[in-house]
Design a protein around this motif. Sequence first.
Motif, short mmCIF file in Angstrom:
data_model
loop_
_atom_site.label_atom_id
_atom_site.label_comp_id
_atom_site.label_asym_id
_atom_site.label_seq_id
_atom_site.Cartn_x
_atom_site.Cartn_y
_atom_site.Cartn_z
N ARG A 29 -37.72 8.74 53.90
CA ARG A 29 -36.92 8.87 52.68
C ARG A 29 -37.00 10.27 52.08
NH1 ARG A 29 -38.53 4.51 48.43
NH2 ARG A 29 -36.89 5.61 47.29
N LEU A 30 -38.12 10.93 52.29
CA LEU A 30 -38.31 12.28 51.76
C LEU A 30 -37.75 13.35 52.69
CD1 LEU A 30 -41.95 11.81 50.44
CD2 LEU A 30 -39.94 12.29 49.02
N GLY A 31 -37.11 12.94 53.78
CA GLY A 31 -36.55 13.89 54.72
C GLY A 31 -37.60 14.54 55.60
N ARG A 32 -38.71 13.86 55.78
CA ARG A 32 -39.83 14.40 56.57
C ARG A 32 -40.10 13.49 57.78
NH1 ARG A 32 -44.23 14.97 51.90
NH2 ARG A 32 -45.59 15.47 53.68
N ALA A 33 -39.02 13.11 58.43
CA ALA A 33 -39.13 12.16 59.54
C ALA A 33 -40.02 12.69 60.65
CB ALA A 33 -37.74 11.83 60.10
N GLY A 34 -40.08 14.01 60.81
CA GLY A 34 -40.91 14.58 61.85
C GLY A 34 -42.39 14.27 61.68
N GLU A 35 -42.80 13.99 60.45
CA GLU A 35 -44.20 13.67 60.18
C GLU A 35 -44.48 12.17 60.28
OE1 GLU A 35 -45.66 15.66 56.53
OE2 GLU A 35 -43.73 16.70 56.54
N ALA A 36 -43.43 11.38 60.31
CA ALA A 36 -43.61 9.93 60.27
C ALA A 36 -44.23 9.38 61.56
CB ALA A 36 -42.28 9.24 59.99
N GLN A 37 -43.92 10.03 62.68
CA GLN A 37 -44.42 9.53 63.96
C GLN A 37 -45.95 9.46 63.98
OE1 GLN A 37 -42.14 8.58 66.60
NE2 GLN A 37 -44.04 7.47 67.02
N ALA A 38 -46.59 10.42 63.33
CA ALA A 38 -48.06 10.46 63.29
C ALA A 38 -48.63 9.28 62.53
CB ALA A 38 -48.53 11.77 62.68
N MET A 39 -47.84 8.68 61.64
CA MET A 39 -48.27 7.48 60.93
C MET A 39 -48.04 6.23 61.78
SD MET A 39 -49.62 7.93 57.97
CE MET A 39 -49.85 9.21 56.73
N LEU A 40 -46.95 6.23 62.54
CA LEU A 40 -46.62 5.04 63.33
C LEU A 40 -47.50 4.90 64.57
CD1 LEU A 40 -42.70 5.17 63.24
CD2 LEU A 40 -44.23 3.81 61.80
N ASP A 41 -47.84 6.01 65.19
CA ASP A 41 -48.58 5.94 66.46
C ASP A 41 -49.87 5.15 66.38
OD1 ASP A 41 -46.63 7.28 67.86
OD2 ASP A 41 -47.59 9.24 67.73
N PRO A 42 -50.74 5.35 65.36
CA PRO A 42 -51.97 4.56 65.32
C PRO A 42 -51.76 3.12 64.85
CG PRO A 42 -51.92 6.10 63.49
CD PRO A 42 -50.74 6.42 64.34
N ALA A 43 -50.62 2.84 64.22
CA ALA A 43 -50.36 1.48 63.75
C ALA A 43 -49.95 0.55 64.90
CB ALA A 43 -49.26 1.49 62.68
N ARG A 44 -49.21 1.08 65.84
CA ARG A 44 -48.68 0.25 66.93
C ARG A 44 -49.78 -0.50 67.71
NH1 ARG A 44 -43.91 0.06 69.62
NH2 ARG A 44 -43.14 1.97 68.60
#
Length: 202
Positions: free
Chosen positions: A162-177
């Motif tokens: 939402r903040l236009g920082r999608a490039g940083e979001a992957q680092a949050m998703l990777d350990p959650a999966r």
Amino acid sequence: GWVTLRRGDHDTAKSCAKELMDRALQLGTAEYLSPAFLLAAEVAAAEDDRATMLVHLDAFMASTASQPTFRTGFMPLAMRLLVRAGDRTRAEEILDVDIDEGGSTRRLRLSYDTGRASFEEAWGDPAAALELQTTVAEAWATYGFPLETALCRVGAARCLVRLGRAGEAQAMLDPARPTFEALGAVPYLDDLEAVQRTLTTG
């Protein structure tokens, strides 16, 4: 009941919820009623039965009106249901607890703060929500609750998008999966995948 629900087995979860409710109603105290009403609400939500979900959530609120520790302990679950339902009024009500009593332990305070993070993500400032989701994710990791850690990381990823920082979001998703995969938490994996798709399409 919650384990089977998290794995997408609605029939077993529904059966467990009914058995729990029958026993909790016999005992009649918040200690037993609060999880029974909340599990029933989650089962109803999984079946897209919003009206029944809200009936059970209202019963949960009533059963914990004078027992803030039980309300706060289940705050993350209740708040996520209300966010999905788009019910800001009830969400504000559920946050209105005596935090000195309701957040009297580290575990309870983390639960309350997680509820606040979900509320802020839904109806507040995404930057503030990102800070809250990141903070509670780290705190749950230290506490030793992998599922909540993963859920809050997915919440932080949504805020980053939402903040236009999608490039940083992957680092949050990777350990959650891996957490969701290890638990067989199919609905939560679906939520993660929904965020993942926004990274490539938006």
